[in-house]
Each structure stands twice: as C-alpha cells, then as structure tokens.
Design a protein around this motif. Structure first.
Motif, short mmCIF file in Angstrom:
data_model
loop_
_atom_site.label_atom_id
_atom_site.label_comp_id
_atom_site.label_asym_id
_atom_site.label_seq_id
_atom_site.Cartn_x
_atom_site.Cartn_y
_atom_site.Cartn_z
N ARG A 35 17.32 -13.78 -3.79
CA ARG A 35 18.61 -13.23 -3.77
C ARG A 35 18.76 -11.97 -4.56
O ARG A 35 19.32 -10.90 -4.25
N ALA A 36 18.06 -11.76 -5.66
CA ALA A 36 18.06 -10.65 -6.60
C ALA A 36 17.17 -9.45 -5.99
O ALA A 36 16.83 -8.46 -6.55
N GLY A 37 16.14 -10.01 -4.98
CA GLY A 37 15.04 -8.93 -4.72
C GLY A 37 15.50 -7.79 -3.66
O GLY A 37 16.35 -8.05 -2.97
N GLN A 38 14.70 -6.78 -3.55
CA GLN A 38 15.22 -5.92 -2.71
C GLN A 38 14.06 -5.52 -1.61
O GLN A 38 13.04 -5.00 -1.85
N PRO A 39 14.41 -6.05 -0.44
CA PRO A 39 13.36 -6.17 0.77
C PRO A 39 12.78 -4.97 1.01
O PRO A 39 11.44 -4.63 1.31
N GLY A 40 13.54 -3.76 0.99
CA GLY A 40 13.17 -2.52 1.34
C GLY A 40 12.12 -1.82 0.13
O GLY A 40 11.00 -1.20 0.85
N ARG A 41 12.47 -2.13 -0.93
CA ARG A 41 11.35 -1.86 -1.87
C ARG A 41 10.28 -2.68 -1.84
O ARG A 41 8.92 -2.16 -2.10
N GLY A 42 10.31 -4.06 -1.58
CA GLY A 42 9.26 -4.89 -1.55
C GLY A 42 8.44 -4.28 -0.21
O GLY A 42 7.02 -4.30 -0.48
N ALA A 43 8.80 -3.79 0.87
CA ALA A 43 7.92 -3.35 1.98
C ALA A 43 7.09 -2.12 1.33
O ALA A 43 5.97 -2.21 1.71
N ASP A 44 7.76 -1.08 0.50
CA ASP A 44 7.04 -0.19 0.10
C ASP A 44 5.81 -0.38 -0.87
O ASP A 44 4.98 0.00 -0.97
N LEU A 45 6.30 -1.65 -1.60
CA LEU A 45 5.26 -2.23 -2.59
C LEU A 45 3.93 -2.56 -1.86
O LEU A 45 2.73 -2.83 -2.22
N ILE A 46 4.35 -3.64 -0.72
CA ILE A 46 3.27 -3.99 -0.15
C ILE A 46 2.19 -2.90 0.43
O ILE A 46 1.02 -3.23 0.37
N ALA A 47 2.87 -1.81 0.92
CA ALA A 47 2.21 -0.84 1.31
C ALA A 47 1.24 -0.34 -0.05
O ALA A 47 0.04 0.05 0.07
N GLN A 48 1.91 0.06 -0.95
CA GLN A 48 1.32 0.67 -2.21
C GLN A 48 0.21 -0.29 -2.73
O GLN A 48 -0.73 0.50 -3.16
N TYR A 49 0.48 -1.68 -2.88
CA TYR A 49 -0.52 -2.53 -3.51
C TYR A 49 -1.79 -2.88 -2.23
O TYR A 49 -2.60 -3.39 -2.79
N GLY A 50 -1.58 -2.27 -1.12
CA GLY A 50 -2.79 -2.33 0.09
C GLY A 50 -2.85 -3.77 0.55
O GLY A 50 -3.95 -4.09 1.05
N CYS A 51 -1.52 -4.40 0.40
CA CYS A 51 -1.76 -5.94 1.10
C CYS A 51 -2.19 -5.99 2.53
O CYS A 51 -2.83 -6.94 2.90
N GLY A 52 -1.77 -4.69 3.17
CA GLY A 52 -2.16 -4.66 4.53
C GLY A 52 -3.81 -4.72 4.78
O GLY A 52 -4.16 -4.64 6.13
N SER A 53 -4.49 -4.17 3.78
CA SER A 53 -5.87 -4.25 3.90
C SER A 53 -6.58 -5.57 4.35
O SER A 53 -7.71 -5.76 4.90
N CYS A 54 -5.74 -6.80 3.88
CA CYS A 54 -6.36 -8.03 4.06
C CYS A 54 -5.61 -8.93 4.73
O CYS A 54 -5.86 -9.86 5.71
N HIS A 55 -4.12 -8.45 4.96
CA HIS A 55 -3.18 -9.06 5.89
C HIS A 55 -2.76 -8.50 7.18
O HIS A 55 -2.29 -7.27 6.88
N THR A 56 -2.31 -8.93 7.96
CA THR A 56 -1.52 -8.59 9.11
C THR A 56 0.02 -8.62 8.64
O THR A 56 0.37 -9.86 8.58
N ILE A 57 0.84 -7.47 8.37
CA ILE A 57 2.11 -8.01 8.08
C ILE A 57 3.18 -6.98 8.84
O ILE A 57 3.13 -6.00 8.85
N PRO A 58 3.78 -7.54 9.86
CA PRO A 58 4.92 -6.90 10.40
C PRO A 58 5.94 -6.08 9.79
O PRO A 58 6.20 -6.33 8.61
N GLY A 59 5.89 -4.87 10.20
CA GLY A 59 6.93 -3.60 9.60
C GLY A 59 6.32 -2.84 8.82
O GLY A 59 6.72 -2.15 8.15
N ILE A 60 4.85 -3.22 8.36
CA ILE A 60 4.14 -2.30 7.38
C ILE A 60 3.28 -1.76 8.10
O ILE A 60 2.51 -2.16 8.87
N ASN A 61 3.29 -0.06 7.91
CA ASN A 61 2.43 0.69 8.84
C ASN A 61 1.00 0.45 8.23
O ASN A 61 0.54 0.20 6.84
N ARG A 62 0.14 0.39 9.12
CA ARG A 62 -1.48 0.06 8.93
C ARG A 62 -1.61 -1.29 8.42
O ARG A 62 -2.76 -1.49 7.52
N ALA A 63 -0.92 -2.18 8.47
CA ALA A 63 -1.10 -3.70 7.66
C ALA A 63 -1.53 -4.47 8.95
O ALA A 63 -0.93 -5.24 9.52
#
Length: 128
Positions: A35-63
């Motif tokens: 409830r207190a989380g910010q999904p838009g910021r979360g998407a940016d953080l997923i890209a920043q931390y490079g999660c998409g180099s290991c996972h396929t994640i919808p909505g994240i560029n090059r994930a």
C-alpha cells in the motif's frame, strides 16, 4: 461382497463431494499489494539495479534475462522462490537479503535498502 466393502464407495464419494464443495465455496485471497509502495519508482529501481539482466520483467526496458525465473504475473503467484508465501513482507525481505532466506541461492544480495524494496515489490505486484 460384504457389507463393509459396499459402504466404502459411498463414503469416498461423500468425502470427495464435500472436499470439492469446500474448495468451490472459498474465495481466493486478494492479490498481494504494498500500500505504501510507489510502483512507478519501483519500475525505475528495477532498471537501476539491473534486475532485468537476470529476469524477464514486463514493462521494464531490456529486462529479458534468462538466469532467474521470469517475473511475469508475479502478483498471481503463491510463493516467492519456492520458499515464502507471496505477501508484501516476505517479498521485501527476499529483495533485501535473498541469501538470508535461501542460503546459496543464485539471487545475489544487491544491497537494496528496505525503502527501495518496498517500491520494487509494489511494481512486481502490478504484474498479475
């Protein structure tokens, strides 16, 4: 056939009927959320931390990584890493320190602080 043998199928049938009726009448739990989380910021953080180099994640560029499991429909899943019930607290715990949950897992500890984990979890729960 004796009397006991004839009753067994009826008893089994009644038990199965009750089991099916019980399953059909229970509502599935609501999808997990942060409830207190910010999904838009979360998407940016997923890209920043490079999660998409290991996972396929919808909505994240090059994930489109194939090392870890795809995170598609993550909000609809029952378990996290096959270890934890899929809820907000457990997901944030997993993101912050996966090695504490499952020592030796391929998921590295990326040093993600709790506030970032909250927003990453909020984004992942939009994937249902």
């Amino acid at each position: 056939m004796n009397r006991r043998t004839r009753r067994l199928p009826r008893w089994l049938g009644l038990g199965l009927l009750l089991a099916v009726a019980g399953c059909a009448s229970t509502q599935p739990p609501p999808p997990p959320e942060v409830r207190a989380g910010q999904p838009g910021r979360g998407a940016d953080l997923i890209a920043q931390y490079g999660c998409g180099s290991c996972h396929t994640i919808p909505g994240i560029n090059r994930a489109d990584g194939l090392v870890g499991p795809p995170l598609t429909r993550f909000g609809a899943r029952s378990y996290i890493a096959g270890e934890l019930v899929n809820n907000a607290d457990n997901l944030q715990r997993w993101i912050v320190d996966p090695q504490a949950v499952e020592p030796g897992t391929a998921m590295p500890n990326l040093g993600i602080p709790a506030i970032d984990a909250q927003d990453i979890a909020a984004y992942l729960y939009t994937l249902d």
